[in-house]
Structures are given as C-alpha cells and as structure tokens.
Design a protein around this motif. Structure first.
Motif, PDB file in Angstrom:
ATOM      1  N   ALA A  68      14.041 -16.204  13.561  1.00 47.01           N
ATOM      2  CA  ALA A  68      13.527 -17.564  13.722  1.00 47.01           C
ATOM      3  C   ALA A  68      12.105 -17.578  14.260  1.00 47.01           C
ATOM      4  N   ALA A  69      11.711 -16.522  14.954  1.00 54.75           N
ATOM      5  CA  ALA A  69      10.362 -16.461  15.528  1.00 54.75           C
ATOM      6  C   ALA A  69       9.289 -16.440  14.455  1.00 54.75           C
ATOM      7  N   GLN A  70       9.645 -16.058  13.227  1.00 57.54           N
ATOM      8  CA  GLN A  70       8.676 -16.008  12.135  1.00 57.54           C
ATOM      9  C   GLN A  70       8.471 -17.364  11.477  1.00 57.54           C
ATOM     10  N   ALA A  71       9.223 -18.338  11.911  1.00 55.89           N
ATOM     11  CA  ALA A  71       9.236 -19.620  11.201  1.00 55.89           C
ATOM     12  C   ALA A  71       7.874 -20.278  11.134  1.00 55.89           C
ATOM     13  N   GLY A  72       6.989 -19.973  12.068  1.00 52.88           N
ATOM     14  CA  GLY A  72       5.681 -20.610  12.076  1.00 52.88           C
ATOM     15  C   GLY A  72       4.661 -19.942  11.184  1.00 52.88           C
ATOM     16  N   ASN A  73       4.985 -18.810  10.583  1.00 49.68           N
ATOM     17  CA  ASN A  73       4.039 -18.079   9.744  1.00 49.68           C
ATOM     18  C   ASN A  73       4.332 -18.387   8.281  1.00 49.68           C
ATOM     19  N   PRO A  74       3.463 -19.154   7.609  1.00 52.70           N
ATOM     20  CA  PRO A  74       3.748 -19.563   6.222  1.00 52.70           C
ATOM     21  C   PRO A  74       3.674 -18.424   5.227  1.00 52.70           C
ATOM     22  N   TRP A  75       3.101 -17.267   5.621  1.00 45.82           N
ATOM     23  CA  TRP A  75       2.928 -16.163   4.683  1.00 45.82           C
ATOM     24  C   TRP A  75       4.090 -15.181   4.717  1.00 45.82           C
ATOM     25  N   ILE A  76       4.994 -15.339   5.639  1.00 46.28           N
ATOM     26  CA  ILE A  76       6.146 -14.445   5.736  1.00 46.28           C
ATOM     27  C   ILE A  76       7.376 -15.144   5.169  1.00 46.28           C
ATOM     28  N   PRO A  77       7.999 -14.582   4.124  1.00 44.53           N
ATOM     29  CA  PRO A  77       9.214 -15.210   3.604  1.00 44.53           C
ATOM     30  C   PRO A  77      10.252 -15.352   4.704  1.00 44.53           C
ATOM     31  N   LYS A  78      10.851 -16.491   4.779  1.00 43.43           N
ATOM     32  CA  LYS A  78      11.783 -16.781   5.866  1.00 43.43           C
ATOM     33  C   LYS A  78      13.202 -16.404   5.457  1.00 43.43           C
ATOM     34  N   GLY A  79      13.689 -15.310   5.978  1.00 46.11           N
ATOM     35  CA  GLY A  79      15.060 -14.907   5.724  1.00 46.11           C
ATOM     36  C   GLY A  79      15.238 -14.089   4.463  1.00 46.11           C
ATOM     37  N   ASP A  80      16.483 -13.904   4.074  1.00 42.81           N
ATOM     38  CA  ASP A  80      16.855 -13.079   2.925  1.00 42.81           C
ATOM     39  C   ASP A  80      17.406 -13.952   1.806  1.00 42.81           C
ATOM     40  N   GLN A  81      17.093 -13.570   0.590  1.00 39.45           N
ATOM     41  CA  GLN A  81      17.659 -14.286  -0.549  1.00 39.45           C
ATOM     42  C   GLN A  81      19.159 -13.977  -0.640  1.00 39.45           C
ATOM     43  N   ILE A  82      19.928 -15.015  -0.889  1.00 36.17           N
ATOM     44  CA  ILE A  82      21.375 -14.864  -0.957  1.00 36.17           C
ATOM     45  C   ILE A  82      21.762 -13.842  -2.026  1.00 36.17           C
ATOM     46  N   TYR A  83      21.062 -13.858  -3.151  1.00 35.21           N
ATOM     47  CA  TYR A  83      21.380 -12.917  -4.234  1.00 35.21           C
ATOM     48  C   TYR A  83      21.236 -11.470  -3.763  1.00 35.21           C
ATOM     49  N   ASP A  84      20.202 -11.212  -2.966  1.00 31.41           N
ATOM     50  CA  ASP A  84      20.003  -9.863  -2.452  1.00 31.41           C
ATOM     51  C   ASP A  84      21.126  -9.463  -1.503  1.00 31.41           C
ATOM     52  N   LEU A  85      21.604 -10.406  -0.721  1.00 30.89           N
ATOM     53  CA  LEU A  85      22.728 -10.125   0.181  1.00 30.89           C
ATOM     54  C   LEU A  85      23.993  -9.837  -0.622  1.00 30.89           C
ATOM     55  N   PHE A  86      24.208 -10.592  -1.705  1.00 29.57           N
ATOM     56  CA  PHE A  86      25.370 -10.336  -2.554  1.00 29.57           C
ATOM     57  C   PHE A  86      25.298  -8.933  -3.165  1.00 29.57           C
ATOM     58  N   LEU A  87      24.121  -8.556  -3.635  1.00 30.37           N
ATOM     59  CA  LEU A  87      23.949  -7.222  -4.207  1.00 30.37           C
ATOM     60  C   LEU A  87      24.165  -6.139  -3.159  1.00 30.37           C
ATOM     61  N   ARG A  88      23.711  -6.392  -1.960  1.00 32.25           N
ATOM     62  CA  ARG A  88      23.804  -5.390  -0.894  1.00 32.25           C
ATOM     63  C   ARG A  88      25.224  -5.217  -0.373  1.00 32.25           C
ATOM     64  N   ASP A  89      25.944  -6.334  -0.235  1.00 34.44           N
ATOM     65  CA  ASP A  89      27.196  -6.299   0.530  1.00 34.44           C
ATOM     66  C   ASP A  89      28.466  -6.363  -0.309  1.00 34.44           C
ATOM     67  N   THR A  90      28.335  -6.372  -1.630  1.00 36.29           N
ATOM     68  CA  THR A  90      29.526  -6.230  -2.467  1.00 36.29           C
ATOM     69  C   THR A  90      29.670  -4.767  -2.869  1.00 36.29           C
ATOM     70  N   ASP A  91      30.902  -4.369  -3.097  1.00 42.37           N
ATOM     71  CA  ASP A  91      31.235  -2.991  -3.456  1.00 42.37           C
ATOM     72  C   ASP A  91      30.919  -2.777  -4.941  1.00 42.37           C
ATOM     73  N   PRO A  92      30.026  -1.830  -5.257  1.00 39.54           N
ATOM     74  CA  PRO A  92      29.672  -1.606  -6.674  1.00 39.54           C
ATOM     75  C   PRO A  92      30.859  -1.233  -7.548  1.00 39.54           C
ATOM     76  N   SER A  93      31.903  -0.681  -6.952  1.00 41.03           N
ATOM     77  CA  SER A  93      33.075  -0.303  -7.747  1.00 41.03           C
ATOM     78  C   SER A  93      33.986  -1.497  -8.027  1.00 41.03           C
ATOM     79  N   LEU A  94      33.700  -2.636  -7.375  1.00 38.23           N
ATOM     80  CA  LEU A  94      34.561  -3.802  -7.510  1.00 38.23           C
ATOM     81  C   LEU A  94      33.856  -5.034  -8.070  1.00 38.23           C
ATOM     82  N   VAL A  95      32.543  -5.090  -7.934  1.00 37.37           N
ATOM     83  CA  VAL A  95      31.795  -6.285  -8.338  1.00 37.37           C
ATOM     84  C   VAL A  95      30.547  -5.883  -9.109  1.00 37.37           C
ATOM     85  N   PHE A  96      30.399  -6.415 -10.325  1.00 35.63           N
ATOM     86  CA  PHE A  96      29.143  -6.254 -11.062  1.00 35.63           C
ATOM     87  C   PHE A  96      28.484  -7.618 -11.177  1.00 35.63           C
TER      88      PHE A  96
END
Length: 313
Positions: free
Chosen positions: A194-222
């Motif tokens: 949240a401390a980065q919220a004031g900087n317009p040049w820094i993307p705020k947070g993570d894209q949900i799609y990237d989290l889905f790719l990271r945290d799903t099991d490749p053997s179970l979810v494509f």
C-alpha cells in the motif's frame, strides 16, 4: 497507467508482441483458398458465437458450419446433461452427422463467489459435469468465468478451488482449464504494498491472471487464453505465450467483431507463437454483432478469414 482508450490508440508499444495489424491489407488481398488448403485446416468454433440462432435448427446449423470450413466445436450452455435445451448425446450425434467433432466445453459452477461454505457444492458439481463430458468424449473441460476476486486472499482460495476442480475432472480422464476475459488483468494489492499507492509509475499490486498462473498446479489446471480479452486487459497475448508455453494449451481467436476487421489484432504473430509452442487447438469466438449481420454470417466471415490466412496451418 493509460486507460483502455489510450492503450488501443497507442498500441504500438506492444510491437514486440506483434499486436499491430501490419499484414491486414496483404491478407485481405488473398481472397481465395484452394479446397486442398481449406481441407487441411483444423478450425474450431465456440458455439456461444451463434447464440439462439443455433437452436432454431441445430442439425441444419451444424451442416452450415461444416460447409463454412469448421471442423470441431467447443460447447457452451451445459446444464444438467443438456446443451441449451438439447440432450448432450443428441447434440453430439447432430454434430457428428454433419461431420463436426466436439472437442471442448465451457462449463461454469452454479456459484460466482467461492467460499468454504459452497466448496463442497462446487466439487459435487464438477463430479457430475465431468462424468457427463466423459461420455461426450471431449478433450478439454473449461471454466470460462472468473469468480469474484478482490484480493490476494480471494485469488489464493480460487486457485485452491481450481486445483481441486482439476483433480476431479482429471479423474474422469479430462484436463481442466480456465478461460480468461479482461477482468483477470485487474490488479490486487497486498497490504504491505500500500505504501506504493502514491507513485503513479509503479503498477499497484499483481494481476489476477498472473496469480492464477502462479498458484494453480500445472498438472491439474491449464489455461485457454482469449487473445482479444487479453488485449482489452492491456496485455500482450504473444508475451504470455512466450512466458508460459507449458500452461497455455488452447486459444480463443477473437476480434472486436469479425476476425481481421478491426485492425487491432495481429493474428499472424499470435498464430506463429502458438505453433511454436505446439498448440494444436483453437476456437473462434464471436460476440454479439451490432451491424445487422446474423451471427451465422459473422461466423462465416471468421472462417473465410482463417481459411485465406497464409499463416494459419
């Protein structure tokens, strides 16, 4: 960060991923395709593209699709053993009688917000859906809509549900996939960021799609990437294909309307990378048209574009 209008106007920043339509005019110059070349192409269609028009005459509609050059289908509208109002096995016979093969199906669980309270309901739903689709003989069973996701915690639990869903579907002999829209490219912020919220040049947070790719099991979810919605989410589908060649297994080929007419999608680069990744299946999807053209006419225009495209095998 630019808004969507700025993104589409300044899409040149994605030239590395190939989203400029530099070859549209040369492609349109090729207006005929030999029957041999057309016969060799494997073109899929998501039946959502036709809406209610398909159910006015399913057998006749299937024959039209075959004549247009489509070879396989991805279903929409599954509900308790039916596709729309038609029994699944009857639907399969209608498709096969027309020379089409059903290879995939879009299915949503009956809840749009995942929680511990409905986790068992979701699992029981997938047991039934997987058994039905195993009888149908599909290669893929895909959830096409994102549950409510407003935080990292939501994303983590959704991935837990996806993994469990994938396990159930895999036990029925079918891979489980997830299809994106543009909402998955929204960012969710960790409290410590949240401390980065004031900087317009820094993307705020993570894209949900990237989290889905990271945290799903490749053997179970494509993942089935919808290339148009990825662009509308201000991301480059080619970059994602390069970065995740082992996770993105199927594509939705889509444009603002009929393929190739908007000038904003460079399908040549998308197909080139898809083939490099070994992707075998893709499905045309056409949203509702606003031109007075029927959905069948729009779908025919999409097929003609792909049959005449020299970069489509």
């Amino acid at each position: 960060m630019s808004n969507r209008r700025d993104f589409l106007r300044n899409v040149s920043f994605l030239t590395a991923g190939g989203l400029l339509a530099g070859n549209v005019s040369s492609l349109h110059a090729s207006t005929t395709t030999s029957s041999k070349a057309a016969a060799a192409k494997n073109i899929g269609l998501q039946t959502y593209s036709l809406g209610k028009e398909l159910f006015e005459d399913v057998p006749g509609g299937m024959k039209k699709l075959k004549q247009m050059g489509y070879t396989n289908l991805e279903l929409a509208g599954y509900n308790k053993g039916k596709i729309g109002t038609v029994d699944m096995m009857e639907f399969k016979k209608m498709a096969e009688d027309a020379g089409l093969k059903i290879t995939s199906s879009h299915v949503n669980p009956p809840v749009r917000e995942f929680s511990q309270a409905n986790f068992n309901e979701i699992k029981e739903f997938w047991k039934v859906a997987a058994a039905d689709h195993a009888k149908l003989g599909v290669k893929y069973l895909i959830q096409p809509m994102m549950p409510k996701c407003e935080s990292h915690e939501d994303a983590a639990f959704i991935c837990e549900v996806f993994n469990e869903s994938g396990k159930i579907v895999k036990e029925a002999g079918i891979p489980f996939g997830y299809h994106n829209h543009n909402m998955e490219f929204k960012r969710v912020v960790k409290p410590e960021d949240a401390a980065q919220a004031g900087n317009p040049w820094i993307p705020k947070g993570d894209q949900i799609y990237d989290l889905f790719l990271r945290d799903t099991d490749p053997s179970l979810v494509f993942f089935e990437m919808d290339v148009y919605w990825t662009v509308m989410g201000q991301n480059d589908p080619v970059e994602y294909l390069k970065k995740h060649p082992d996770r993105i297994k199927v594509l939705h080929i889509k444009d603002r309307a009929v393929l190739g007419q908007s000038g904003m999608m460079n399908f040549e680069m998308i197909f080139k990378q898809a083939y490099a990744n070994g992707i075998q299946d893709y499905f045309v999807e056409l949203e509702g048209l606003r031109t007075g053209m029927s959905q069948f006419d729009g779908v025919k225009g999409c097929a003609e574009y792909l049959l005449n495209a020299p970069f489509v095998k």
